[in-house]
Design an enzyme around this catalytic site. Structure first.
Site, PDB file in Angstrom:
ATOM      1  N   SER A   1      -2.703  -6.503  -5.767  1.00  0.00           N
ATOM      2  CA  SER A   1      -3.344  -7.032  -4.572  1.00  0.00           C
ATOM      3  C   SER A   1      -4.514  -7.934  -4.976  1.00  0.00           C
ATOM      4  O   SER A   1      -4.317  -8.895  -5.709  1.00  0.00           O
ATOM      5  CB  SER A   1      -3.792  -5.877  -3.670  1.00  0.00           C
ATOM      6  OG  SER A   1      -4.104  -6.332  -2.381  1.00  0.00           O
TER       7      SER A   1
ATOM      8  N   ARG B   1     -10.904  -0.600   9.268  1.00  0.00           N
ATOM      9  CA  ARG B   1     -10.124   0.061   8.215  1.00  0.00           C
ATOM     10  C   ARG B   1      -8.752   0.474   8.746  1.00  0.00           C
ATOM     11  O   ARG B   1      -7.745   0.397   8.023  1.00  0.00           O
ATOM     12  CB  ARG B   1     -10.872   1.289   7.702  1.00  0.00           C
ATOM     13  CG  ARG B   1     -10.175   2.048   6.579  1.00  0.00           C
ATOM     14  CD  ARG B   1      -9.958   1.163   5.369  1.00  0.00           C
ATOM     15  NE  ARG B   1      -9.522   1.962   4.219  1.00  0.00           N
ATOM     16  CZ  ARG B   1      -9.223   1.448   3.030  1.00  0.00           C
ATOM     17  NH1 ARG B   1      -9.337   0.153   2.838  1.00  0.00           N
ATOM     18  NH2 ARG B   1      -8.833   2.228   2.045  1.00  0.00           N
TER      19      ARG B   1
ATOM     20  N   ASP C   1       6.813  -4.991   1.250  1.00  0.00           N
ATOM     21  CA  ASP C   1       5.436  -5.474   1.364  1.00  0.00           C
ATOM     22  C   ASP C   1       5.411  -6.654   2.326  1.00  0.00           C
ATOM     23  O   ASP C   1       5.874  -7.747   2.006  1.00  0.00           O
ATOM     24  CB  ASP C   1       4.922  -5.886  -0.018  1.00  0.00           C
ATOM     25  CG  ASP C   1       3.457  -6.331  -0.006  1.00  0.00           C
ATOM     26  OD1 ASP C   1       2.868  -6.448   1.085  1.00  0.00           O
ATOM     27  OD2 ASP C   1       2.914  -6.578  -1.106  1.00  0.00           O
TER      28      ASP C   1
ATOM     29  N   HIS D   1       2.918  -2.463   1.001  1.00  0.00           N
ATOM     30  CA  HIS D   1       1.963  -3.063   0.064  1.00  0.00           C
ATOM     31  C   HIS D   1       1.406  -2.032  -0.909  1.00  0.00           C
ATOM     32  O   HIS D   1       1.117  -2.357  -2.065  1.00  0.00           O
ATOM     33  CB  HIS D   1       0.827  -3.713   0.859  1.00  0.00           C
ATOM     34  CG  HIS D   1      -0.149  -4.461   0.020  1.00  0.00           C
ATOM     35  ND1 HIS D   1       0.192  -5.586  -0.704  1.00  0.00           N
ATOM     36  CD2 HIS D   1      -1.468  -4.242  -0.228  1.00  0.00           C
ATOM     37  CE1 HIS D   1      -0.865  -6.036  -1.354  1.00  0.00           C
ATOM     38  NE2 HIS D   1      -1.884  -5.237  -1.078  1.00  0.00           N
ATOM     39  N   ASP D   2       1.236  -0.808  -0.465  1.00  0.00           N
ATOM     40  CA  ASP D   2       0.658   0.241  -1.308  1.00  0.00           C
ATOM     41  C   ASP D   2       1.607   0.745  -2.390  1.00  0.00           C
ATOM     42  O   ASP D   2       1.237   1.633  -3.162  1.00  0.00           O
ATOM     43  CB  ASP D   2       0.220   1.429  -0.447  1.00  0.00           C
ATOM     44  CG  ASP D   2      -1.230   1.309   0.002  1.00  0.00           C
ATOM     45  OD1 ASP D   2      -1.912   0.363  -0.434  1.00  0.00           O
ATOM     46  OD2 ASP D   2      -1.669   2.158   0.795  1.00  0.00           O
TER      47      ASP D   2
END
Length: 370
Positions: free
Chosen positions: A150, A217, A311, A344-345
């Site tokens: 990232s 967040r 992602d 994405h993680d």
């Protein structure tokens, strides 16, 4: 085997650095951790770059009482991907953060007060410019590898393009040459959440703007996941604590976002969140160049790229654009598309999927002589 108890270290650069904006940021403190030992030739150092809200605490524990290890503990240690019996691993907290390195929550020496919004806008390139000075202070002329996912991948790209003689290889995971308008839009909505919290006070708060930062967040967490992973983790399950027709009743996914959002408020500074989000939005590997090809022309080190199928924040086509450009220039490049449901993680959650390939890649770089 874990690396055990680790000690946070720091250096202060009194003369600071000149930023892309033209401003001078001085002095600068950088917090970092190291794992393993530098060899006599100082040729076995690997720099690991953290993502947006990460820190220098990559692995191990800072005390016996600490309940959770560092954020990428699974890949660092004897016999692991980043083998501390062979390599010296370095992880530095970026400028702009709130985990010890100089950022908006730091004291401005000119005023004796927190910088807050007087802190200059920084770029990913500025982060790497500061890290370059740290690496030089550690007596390292050339890094064996720079690795990150990232925003960490953006930093690895900056090392490869701005300091090509200073690295022997780079590993870029789940990253992008430039965030898309959609990614920028999502960060914009997160910013609005903070700006519109009355407790933010245009950055002059005494206590974190709790509701705004938690909402920001929560927005971020949505982008880190995927539709498939959210279905698997939460489905459409309604919280057992709430009645189905309770107006404020929540689905399990809502409770997850609420919990993680408000948990985040206790460990991260809202202004740092804003400054690092701005750095992400501004990122463009081609900045200062007329094309991506011109930006990649200085690259000499082999670069290994990983993209993850689910992602949608930095989708695979963005990585593939860089790979195609580098191949067209005849540069040494390797690309792997990992099928994953974790979004994405995935680069943080499924290290076992790419560890063998990264291990081989770093081994080859070591064989070429760092």
């Amino acid at each position: 085997m874990s690396v055990g108890i680790v000690t946070e270290q720091s250096i202060t650069l009194e003369s600071g650095i000149k930023l892309d904006s033209g401003r001078i940021l001085a002095p600068i403190t950088l917090v970092y951790e190291t794992y393993g030992t530098l060899n006599a030739m100082r040729s076995n150092a690997i720099l690991v770059e953290h993502a947006w809200t990460g820190d220098a605490h990559l692995a191990g524990r800072r005390s016996a009482e600490e309940s959770k290890p560092g954020w990428w503990d699974a890949i660092v240690g004897p016999g692991r991907l980043l083998d501390t019996d062979r390599y010296c691993i370095i992880c530095s907290n970026v400028i702009g953060s709130c985990y010890g390195s100089t950022g908006p929550a730091s004291i401005n020496p000119k005023t004796g007060k927190r910088y807050n919004l007087s802190f200059p806008v920084i770029t990913v390139r500025d982060m790497v410019r500061a890290q370059k000075t740290l690496v030089e202070r550690l007596g390292i002329d050339r890094l064996l590898c720079v690795m990150g996912g990232s925003m960490g991948g953006m930093q690895a790209l900056e090392w490869a393009t701005q300091y090509p003689d200073s690295i022997a290889s780079a590993v870029v995971l789940a990253s992008t040459p430039r965030p898309s308008p959609q990614a920028i839009a999502l960060n914009a909505v997160a910013r609005w959440a903070i700006y519109n919290d009355p407790a933010w006070k245009k950055g002059e708060y005494r206590h974190n703007p709790k509701d705004g930062l938690a909402l920001a967040r929560g927005i971020g967490h949505i982008t880190f996941l995927s539709d498939e992973s959210m279905n698997a983790k939460f489905g459409r399950r309604f919280s057992a604590k709430d009645g189905l027709f309770d107006f404020f009743g929540q689905f399990e996914v809502e409770r997850y976002l609420n919990y993680n959002g408000y948990n985040f408020v206790d460990r991260f500074d809202a202004n740092s969140f804003l400054y690092l989000a701005k750095a992400l939005d501004l990122y463009d590997v081609s900045w200062g160049c007329e094309s991506m090809a011109e930006a990649f022309e200085p690259v000499t080190a082999p670069i290994q790229f990983f993209a993850f199928s689910s992602d949608w924040l930095y989708p695979p086509y963005q990585t593939e654009e860089m790979v195609d450009c580098l191949k067209g220039l005849g540069k040494p490049v390797e690309y792997h598309l990992i099928t994953s449901a974790y979004g994405h993680d995935a680069f943080l959650l499924e290290a076992e999927r790419f560890a063998p390939m990264v291990s081989r890649f770093i081994e080859q770089a070591s064989g070429r002589g760092a």
